[in-house]
Design a protein around this motif. Structure first.
Motif, short mmCIF file in Angstrom:
data_model
loop_
_atom_site.label_atom_id
_atom_site.label_comp_id
_atom_site.label_asym_id
_atom_site.label_seq_id
_atom_site.Cartn_x
_atom_site.Cartn_y
_atom_site.Cartn_z
N ARG A 166 0.81 -1.20 0.00
CA ARG A 166 0.00 0.00 0.00
C ARG A 166 0.85 1.26 0.00
N TRP A 221 -0.25 5.17 -0.72
CA TRP A 221 -0.40 5.95 0.51
C TRP A 221 0.37 7.24 0.44
N GLU A 247 -1.08 9.78 -2.05
CA GLU A 247 -2.27 10.48 -1.59
C GLU A 247 -1.90 11.61 -0.64
N TRP A 248 -1.02 11.30 0.33
CA TRP A 248 -0.64 12.33 1.30
C TRP A 248 0.12 13.47 0.64
N GLU A 252 -2.28 15.69 -1.22
CA GLU A 252 -3.09 16.54 -0.34
C GLU A 252 -2.26 17.70 0.20
N LEU A 303 1.53 20.14 11.21
CA LEU A 303 0.82 19.32 12.19
C LEU A 303 -0.05 18.29 11.48
N ARG A 304 -0.68 18.74 10.39
CA ARG A 304 -1.52 17.83 9.64
C ARG A 304 -0.68 16.70 9.07
N SER A 325 0.02 14.21 11.59
CA SER A 325 -1.11 13.35 11.93
C SER A 325 -1.16 12.13 11.02
N THR A 349 -0.89 8.48 12.53
CA THR A 349 -1.97 7.58 12.96
C THR A 349 -2.48 6.79 11.76
N ASP A 350 -2.51 7.45 10.61
CA ASP A 350 -2.96 6.77 9.40
C ASP A 350 -2.00 5.63 9.05
N TRP A 361 -2.40 2.87 11.35
CA TRP A 361 -3.64 2.15 11.08
C TRP A 361 -3.40 1.16 9.94
N GLU A 362 -2.73 1.67 8.90
CA GLU A 362 -2.44 0.81 7.76
C GLU A 362 -1.65 -0.42 8.20
N MET A 420 -5.47 -1.38 15.63
CA MET A 420 -6.61 -2.26 15.72
C MET A 420 -6.66 -2.96 17.07
#
Lengths: 892, 102
Positions: A21, A25, A28-29, A32, A56-57, A60, A63-64, A67-68, A73
């Protein structure tokens, strides 16, 4: 900076994402972030706030990424605790906010100062195997005389020394260059071809100098700095092979050095080949600096030993040289230091003291948070006892508390990094100009690693305090007590909290004393008499090479004509020319003798600083005549052979009589020099710094030699004194100089007051940083004492109620509470004075004109500490005196 | 039928944001005001459960705009159905995205 904030971070943490992924991944980041950045930039240059939000974004995304990876989980153990802790902190917002801000401040300033320490002191120099690089210089008369290295010694070491793999010479100079049709004065270095091989750096474009180009008669060759190549030639590789004119000589460009290259610091815009005749290199011209690379496995001691041995055998290698006797006379000895140490110099003490200072601030901040956590721990005793009763072990309890500490600390770290980013930018703007390696300073992975260690360390430190409240045995008792306050538990609890406050007060006092002493040093420096008057003087450097005016007489006419015209500008009072100027351009040194004092056989020669002056030096520079008159255009090759000497020189040879009419000359060995008659004595003037002990100085006229074949200083500092704003004169002066000599630029334009500021900049910088740190420390310490006294009052409400009910007055209750604050502050003061005493020698190294144990500073600041502590206890004391006795008794 | 995902408030807000045309990760963050770190994991989870579908924007458009292509999210049929659940559970949630209140 047009780099999108956060992109680097995304690339760094992408490895967390499973490979299948990862690229999607990342894409995408990046998309953005890029899109958000472009939208922000579309509205004008984004401010720091916008950058920070985007950063800061980007953070963040962690966490993504996690999660991946599937890590979020499973919410068990630590993650579960962290989540619970986070919720509990959100519930107690005020407590969390105060703690996080306190820690953020502490971590932020530590990160800032560590960035300086790392960039300047810890990071290796930006050259391959830089630990092998050494600075090779010489000194005479036990470091009284600084002799860099002569071409003769360079050649000797190059041929003979086995501990040295390669050695290079460099000398920094300024030349006139026509860039885009305008004359400019730029910084250049003359270097031997071996300079680049020693450093282990090759050009990015073209080639370096060949060995042949370092021999006499080889012609002139140029290597460009990357920045100069880009600015003046738009980065055109076609420049290689072309010729440019440098100070009237034609030179061929052979290459371009890599971006950021410079030695010892980036600054030179181009390098020219320095030519040394290997057969006939003179022993006596100490005009260059030396950099050498040790052979593998060699050491500083080995180099000193071998090079010292070669120096001892000078006669053997330079049988013809007249300089041997002189060098023997001053006891020449090699000085070999690791290059990094040579570049960093004595700034290391300042930086370590600063790091220690901010370390103290962090300790104080941690003590505050520990105190707050202790209060919270009190209120959670019953909860913990319950948990323990249903089977939570000690480990679980440690984890609950530690997760809270870690979250506080981590949030503090995020704020701290934000503070550091802003503070570093601010610091770089105000940093003293003599701080080396500024170009290498920046927040990077190393610094962030330091911040991470600091964060975890702080969390462990202050997180441990509440744990002391939950020794295993206590818990079941507590449950039984139902949380009621036992009479006995107070003692240990108060001891801990009071101990923390005492520590805070002590640390704050150490910092206060440190900054107070720096302030006194700054005052002392400012109060020094520099021996000249800096107010209203602007200086600029002018160089007129032979290619511009061949005849010395032309140069002299130029000086006199320019003086006339500048004097006609509004407000101008005086104009002078000098080879060196106080705090602006360094003086040269030479041996001198006086007719009255012939040197004895075993006597060391007098090594004095010399200058050449013309025009009106007392008027323009504000030198003060103590006796006789100043030099003017009547003096020099064309007229009187006159000179001035400094007060120290007078005191050396004519302590009790007037030196006017006596004669002096250079004593260089070799050809005899001419005698000059002393016509004036001037006050000692600062040369390179305000602190230095004044040296013997002499002032020769601007022209020397015989009237029909004289020489003139072609490279001078022009000084102009005005009644108005000195900088406003610059365009007028530039017009005059360029009308008279179109290809002569004004270089290094600065006012003498700027030079004075620079001379005190390190002290004022240290003072400001120490001052801010101690201010923060005092504030945090006061918050601490306020918190503790408030807490004590709240715990004793019932007792106070009883006292009031039994007839105690409000005043007596108030005094009782304030007394507690006073006792804590006084103990803190005593401990702090002890600590400051222990550190007096460290501090002493940074001070000037004030003793590290200055009683006024120590006494005054101790008083301030105690008084403010009393003030901080007053508010809770006042509240205590207003306790309603009936209410307090009923409440229990 | 058991739910495909746990319908927490943040999940509901993200779904509604996408329903109201905030289709990119950062847009959803801006529109919902949820903490930055929570939005993407929710998007990923919903995508994996088939509630959302992530689609790369047309390369041509991005190139014309001289930036990398973005990835946008849209509701699948399952997602549209799930919206019913959302509104049932959080009846006022739609107001968050009415003009003038976002």
């Amino acid at each position: 900076m047009n780099e999108v904030p956060g992109l680097l971070w995304i690339r760094r943490i992408a490895w967390l994402v499973p490979r299948s992924r990862r690229s999607s991944w990342c894409r995408e980041w990046e998309a953005e972030l890029t899109w958000a950045w472009r939208r922000m930039s579309g509205r004008g240059e984004p401010g720091w706030w916008g950058r920070l939000r985007l950063q800061l974004r980007a953070w963040s995304s962690l966490t993504d990424a996690l999660w991946e990876r599937g890590e979020t989980m499973t919410m068990t153990g630590w993650t579960q605790d962290l989540r619970l802790a986070l919720r509990s902190l959100i519930r107690h917002r005020a407590f969390a906010l105060v703690s996080i801000l306190t820690l953020g401040l502490g971590i932020g300033i530590n990160t800032t100062v560590f960035t300086l320490v790392d960039g300047v002191l810890l990071r290796p120099l930006p050259f391959p195997e830089s630990e092998e690089l050494i600075s090779l210089q010489h000194e005479g008369r036990e470091s009284d005389d600084q002799l860099p290295i002569s071409t003769g010694l360079y050649q000797l070491y190059r041929d003979q020394a086995r501990t040295i793999e390669e050695i290079g010479l460099y000398t920094t100079n300024q030349v006139n260059l026509i860039v885009d049709g305008r004359p400019e004065r730029i910084e250049v270095q003359f270097v031997t071809p071996s300079f680049f091989t020693t450093l282990g750096v090759s050009p990015e474009v073209g080639r370096a100098f060949t060995e042949e180009e370092g021999l006499p008669g080889a012609g002139n060759y140029i290597l460009l700095s990357h920045a100069f190549w880009r600015d003046a030639w738009g980065g055109d590789p076609g420049i290689i092979g072309q010729s440019i004119e440098v100070s009237g000589n034609v030179a061929e460009v052979v290459g371009v050095m890599p971006r950021g290259f410079g030695f010892p610091e980036p600054g030179a815009r181009l390098w020219l080949n320095l030519q040394v005749d290997p057969e006939n290199a003179p022993l006596s011209n100490f005009s260059a600096d030396g950099v050498a690379r040790m052979t593998d496995g060699s050491s500083i001691e080995a180099v000193v030993g071998e090079v010292g041995g070669l120096v001892d055998r000078m006669e053997e290698f330079f049988p013809e040289s007249g300089a041997v006797t002189f060098l023997r006379g001053v006891g020449i000895a090699p000085v070999v230091v690791p290059m990094k140490e040579a570049i960093v110099g004595d700034v290391s003490t300042t930086l370590w003291v600063l790091l220690g200072t901010v370390g103290f601030v962090l300790l104080i901040a941690c003590a505050n948070v520990a105190n707050l956590l202790l209060v919270r721990a009190e209120s959670r005793q019953r909860e913990m006892a319950l948990r323990s009763a249903v089977g939570a072990g000690r480990g679980d309890i440690v984890r609950w508390f530690m997760s809270e500490s870690l979250i506080l600390s981590a949030a503090g770290a995020i704020i701290g990094v934000g503070i550091a980013v802003a503070a570093i930018r601010l610091t770089l703007r105000f940093v003293p100009n003599d701080l080396p390696r500024m170009a290498e300073i920046g927040l990077d992975v190393r610094v962030l690693a330091f911040t991470a260690v600091l964060t975890v360390g702080s969390a462990l430190f202050f997180g441990l305090f509440p744990l002391t409240r939950f020794g295993s045995g206590h818990l079941s008792d507590r449950l039984r007590e139902g949380g009621a306050r036992g009479a006995t538990e107070g003692a240990s609890r108060h001891l801990l909290r009071n101990g923390l406050v005492v520590t805070q007060m002590a640390l704050a006092l150490v910092l206060l004393i440190g900054s107070g002493l720096m302030f006194r040093s700054f005052q002392a420096l400012r109060a020094l008499d520099p021996g000249f008057d800096p107010e209203g003087v602007v200086t600029a450097q002018i160089a007129i090479p032979g290619s511009v005016m061949e005849e010395p007489a032309q140069v002299l006419n130029f000086y006199r004509e320019a003086q006339e015209r500048i004097l006609a500008l509004p407000g101008v009072q005086a104009v002078s020319y000098s080879a060196a100027a106080p705090l602006v351009r360094g003086w040269s040194y030479s041996t001198m003798e006086s007719e009255d004092h012939p040197r004895g056989e075993d006597e060391l020669p007098v090594f004095g600083a010399w200058n050449h002056v013309g025009g009106d030096p007392t008027g323009a520079l504000g030198l003060r005549i103590l006796e006789g008159r100043q030099l003017d255009w009547r003096d020099g090759a064309d007229g009187n052979r006159s000179m001035m000497i400094s007060r120290t020189m007078k005191e050396l040879w004519w302590p009790d009589e007037s030196p006017i009419g006596r004669r002096m000359r250079f004593a260089m060995g070799g050809e005899p020099q001419e005698w000059y008659t002393i016509v004036g004595v001037v006050e000692n003037a600062a040369q390179n710094s305000l602190q230095e002990t004044p040296r013997e100085m002499v002032y020769w006229p601007l022209t020397v030699g015989h009237a029909d074949a004289f020489q003139i200083m072609r490279n001078v500092v022009l000084a102009v004194r005005t009644t108005g704003e000195p900088v406003a004169l610059v365009p007028g002066i530039r017009d005059i100089v360029q009308t008279l000599s179109p290809s002569t630029p004004l270089a290094n334009v600065q006012t003498l007051e700027e030079a004075m500021d620079r001379a005190t900049s390190r002290t004022s910088f240290t003072m400001t940083l120490l001052g801010s740190a101690s201010g923060i420390a005092l504030l945090l310490g006061l918050v601490g004492i306020y918190g503790v006294i408030s807490y004590i009052v709240s715990q004793r409400t019932r007792e106070i109620g009883v006292r009031l009910a039994l007839g105690a007055t409000g005043t007596s209750v108030r005094n009782m509470v304030v007394r507690q604050g006073l006792v804590l502050a006084s103990i803190g003061m005593v401990v702090g004075l002890g600590a400051a005493w222990a550190m007096r020698s460290v501090m002493g190294a940074l001070l000037f004109g004030v003793s590290a144990t200055d009683p006024l500073t120590w006494g005054g600041l101790s008083g301030i500490l105690v008084l403010t502590a009393v003030a901080a206890s007053w508010l809770p004391a006042w509240r205590a005196s207003r306790v309603d006795p009936a209410g307090a008794l009923r409440a229990e | 039928m058991g739910r495909l995902f746990s319908l927490t408030y943040p999940t509901a807000v993200v779904l509604m944001a996408i329903r109201h045309g905030h289709r990119y990760g950062f847009d959803v963050m801006d529109a919902t005001g949820l903490p930055d770190g929570t939005v993407y994991p929710i998007l990923r989870r919903l995508e994996r459960r088939g509630v959302l579908e992530g689609v790369w924007e047309d390369e041509e458009i991005a190139r014309a705009d001289q930036r990398p292509a973005r990835r946008y999210y849209r509701l699948t049929a399952v997602g549209e159905e799930a919206l019913g659940d959302v509104l049932e559970r959080f009846p006022t949630i739609g107001r968050l995205f009415e003009p003038g209140t976002a």
